[in-house]
Design an enzyme around this catalytic site. Sequence first.
Site, PDB file in Angstrom:
ATOM      1  N   ARG A  98       0.836  -1.192   0.000  1.00  0.00           N
ATOM      2  CA  ARG A  98       0.000   0.000   0.000  1.00  0.00           C
ATOM      3  C   ARG A  98       0.879   1.255   0.000  1.00  0.00           C
ATOM      4  O   ARG A  98       1.969   1.249   0.585  1.00  0.00           O
ATOM      5  CB  ARG A  98      -0.839  -0.048   1.284  1.00  0.00           C
ATOM      6  CG  ARG A  98      -1.837   1.065   1.468  1.00  0.00           C
ATOM      7  CD  ARG A  98      -3.015   0.896   0.597  1.00  0.00           C
ATOM      8  NE  ARG A  98      -4.137   1.721   1.027  1.00  0.00           N
ATOM      9  CZ  ARG A  98      -5.128   2.078   0.217  1.00  0.00           C
ATOM     10  NH1 ARG A  98      -5.160   1.691  -1.042  1.00  0.00           N
ATOM     11  NH2 ARG A  98      -6.131   2.792   0.667  1.00  0.00           N
ATOM     12  N   THR A 371      -9.898   0.058  -9.791  1.00  0.00           N
ATOM     13  CA  THR A 371      -8.881  -0.705  -9.120  1.00  0.00           C
ATOM     14  C   THR A 371      -8.721  -1.931 -10.001  1.00  0.00           C
ATOM     15  O   THR A 371      -9.454  -2.075 -10.979  1.00  0.00           O
ATOM     16  CB  THR A 371      -9.385  -1.015  -7.683  1.00  0.00           C
ATOM     17  OG1 THR A 371      -9.506   0.214  -6.987  1.00  0.00           O
ATOM     18  CG2 THR A 371      -8.492  -1.925  -6.899  1.00  0.00           C
ATOM     19  N   ASN A 391      -6.543   4.318  -6.879  1.00  0.00           N
ATOM     20  CA  ASN A 391      -7.715   4.896  -6.223  1.00  0.00           C
ATOM     21  C   ASN A 391      -8.728   5.337  -7.281  1.00  0.00           C
ATOM     22  O   ASN A 391      -9.474   4.517  -7.782  1.00  0.00           O
ATOM     23  CB  ASN A 391      -7.344   6.037  -5.266  1.00  0.00           C
ATOM     24  CG  ASN A 391      -8.464   6.296  -4.271  1.00  0.00           C
ATOM     25  OD1 ASN A 391      -9.325   5.433  -4.087  1.00  0.00           O
ATOM     26  ND2 ASN A 391      -8.485   7.442  -3.629  1.00  0.00           N
ATOM     27  N   ASP A 413      -7.864   8.222   0.804  1.00  0.00           N
ATOM     28  CA  ASP A 413      -8.335   7.102   1.633  1.00  0.00           C
ATOM     29  C   ASP A 413      -8.047   7.315   3.118  1.00  0.00           C
ATOM     30  O   ASP A 413      -8.544   6.561   3.959  1.00  0.00           O
ATOM     31  CB  ASP A 413      -7.728   5.777   1.160  1.00  0.00           C
ATOM     32  CG  ASP A 413      -8.546   5.145   0.040  1.00  0.00           C
ATOM     33  OD1 ASP A 413      -9.692   5.585  -0.181  1.00  0.00           O
ATOM     34  OD2 ASP A 413      -8.043   4.231  -0.632  1.00  0.00           O
ATOM     35  N   SER A 442      -7.635   0.895   3.455  1.00  0.00           N
ATOM     36  CA  SER A 442      -8.167   0.446   2.161  1.00  0.00           C
ATOM     37  C   SER A 442      -9.371  -0.467   2.360  1.00  0.00           C
ATOM     38  O   SER A 442      -9.545  -1.066   3.420  1.00  0.00           O
ATOM     39  CB  SER A 442      -7.082  -0.331   1.418  1.00  0.00           C
ATOM     40  OG  SER A 442      -7.598  -0.902   0.240  1.00  0.00           O
ATOM     41  N   SER A 443     -10.183  -0.568   1.307  1.00  0.00           N
ATOM     42  CA  SER A 443     -11.270  -1.557   1.295  1.00  0.00           C
ATOM     43  C   SER A 443     -10.931  -2.764   0.425  1.00  0.00           C
ATOM     44  O   SER A 443     -11.758  -3.677   0.269  1.00  0.00           O
ATOM     45  CB  SER A 443     -12.554  -0.931   0.756  1.00  0.00           C
ATOM     46  OG  SER A 443     -12.971   0.130   1.577  1.00  0.00           O
ATOM     47  N   GLY A 463     -13.686  -1.591  -6.739  1.00  0.00           N
ATOM     48  CA  GLY A 463     -15.021  -1.081  -6.423  1.00  0.00           C
ATOM     49  C   GLY A 463     -15.098  -0.285  -5.137  1.00  0.00           C
ATOM     50  O   GLY A 463     -16.177  -0.179  -4.536  1.00  0.00           O
ATOM     51  N   GLY A 464     -13.959   0.271  -4.690  1.00  0.00           N
ATOM     52  CA  GLY A 464     -13.988   1.146  -3.512  1.00  0.00           C
ATOM     53  C   GLY A 464     -14.639   0.463  -2.327  1.00  0.00           C
ATOM     54  O   GLY A 464     -14.395  -0.715  -2.043  1.00  0.00           O
TER      55      GLY A 464
HETATM   56  N1  GLY Z   1      -8.532   3.147  -3.025  1.00  0.00           N
HETATM   57  C1  GLY Z   1      -9.586   2.340  -2.647  1.00  0.00           C
HETATM   58  C2  GLY Z   1      -9.250   1.415  -1.541  1.00  0.00           C
HETATM   59  O1  GLY Z   1      -8.095   1.081  -1.369  1.00  0.00           O
HETATM   60  O2  GLY Z   1     -10.120   1.013  -0.838  1.00  0.00           O
END
Ligand code: GLY
Length: 561
Positions: A98, A371, A391, A413, A442-443, A463-464
């Site tokens: 990350r 993503t 992102n 984020d 992050s998700s 998909g965030g």
């Molecule tokens: N940038 C979206 C995530 O990492 O959740």
Amino acid sequence: MKYFPLLLLVLLGCRETPRVDYEAQKSASFPTAAIAGPHPLATQTGLEILRRGGNAIDAAVAMQLTMAVVFPRAGNIGGGGFLVYRPAQGEPVTLDYREIAPAAAGRDMYLDSLGDVTDGLSTRGHLAVGVPGTVAGIVAMHERFGSLPWAELVQPAIDFARDGYRLSESEIGRLKRYHADFAEFNESTPFSDSSMVAGTQVQQPDLAATLTRIQAEGHAGFYEGETADLIVAEMESGGGLITREDLRNYEAKWKAPITKDYRDYRLISMPPSSSGGIALAQMVEMVEPYPLDDYGFQSVRSVQVIAEAMRRAYADRAEYLGDADFYPVPVDSLLSDDYLKARMSDFRWDSAGTSDNIAAGQVAMKENFETTHISIVDSLGNAVSITTTLNGNFGSKVMVDGGGFFLNNEMDDFSAKPGVPNMFGLVGKEANAIQPGKRMLSSMTPTIVEKDGNLFMVLGAPGGSTIITAVLQTFLNVAEYGMTLPEAVDAPRFHHQWLPDEILYEKDALGGGVLDSLQELGYTFREVNSMAVIKAVQVLPDGSLQAAADPRNPDDDVEGY
Ligand code: GLY
């Protein structure tokens, strides 16, 4: 689908399992090895590496670098990602690559003199960029688990960048939407020509040169020398914060996975700095006591239980989750069976919960998101689940001048201010406040599932904030509702993230009166065009592999042999 009484089915508004109606190439079975990914040129590159004798990590390395060339809105070397790896022999591991906040970043860097968040500062332009992790991650996974020579795995990406590739119809549509942004932050990019049409061949000589340095020098080919100089020059020209030292100090981190047992299954997923693994584990534990298969797919009862579990997991996410190297994330408490049982104790069938009452337990999306996810199982049974991101589409929209790659806008984020939503409508607090060197929450939820101790499924998605709930529903669609993998991926989905207090749903979801019944109970709904985009591989009972790529993205693809 498992047996359940017809009367109960009618009473609870049960709907039939949806039928797959998308193109055959998005779903196929293979005897030996399989890949699901976001772009045909990337999946074909991965397939070629596997056929040459490479393993799943080799294929993943070549695919990620290829995506950085042929899928520039999300594939990247200027972003970051997560690997969940289950080797055929040995324990599963994860790799966190990350992005991190630059040393000069501070918790109030996006606030104005009145303490309000300055719109756009964390999402567009140079200040939105976190120190990229992708190249460090790719090098680290290859050093530990790769088998083919590094240079061989970088070469396909160099070829695509130098010789060019043809833009698809859907890519042209996306590019045109961002031409004004490209012009705002860049003198020119290979994608700025407004006369481009589907089939236009795009060459990226600067990116080819950057990849050639990475091929020759590995980690140092990005974080030191000419590439680092170009990144720093770009930052200085646009008021960004990343320095040579930030780049030199970046490290990918190996971490133990989050694991959770659910009936005969074991979910293996990503720990913080992702929220995905913990939230997914919490949700499966919260829904496990309920007979979802009896309730039926997207029946009133199923949706209610799952949505209430989602609400509670996202409330905990906002309070407790962030980079565990900077904040004491109470992982064990959040995942304890007793805690999660207590979490659902105030759930009622006769009315919707409210997010005002469901604060964290006691221990609107503004932009299209993109993503990438790849799921791979190789001939030896090694399984790779990787999600990477810039992102937003094309990240910060800043391309490194002379380097030829887009930089992320991952700083969004972080929680710029407690309680103020980011571009996914997600809120956060101290756990995810900005600190130098910290990873933003992050998700992304790259996940591998075992059944009875054997490899069963590899899945994940872009998909965030909707990634975690899409992974949950795809898993439950197979494990509880008896769907095949393509059916499970295709099935319409819904999503609740605590705040805003509403259930997002896709057009074909919650039909047959289910939505009306839930509205009568007090739930609020909002229809959205589409959510996360799953790519998955499942091991079938005969040992063959079923791969499924999501019809929600026209460029998604599966390959195998
Ligand atoms: N940038 C979206 C995530 O990492 O959740």
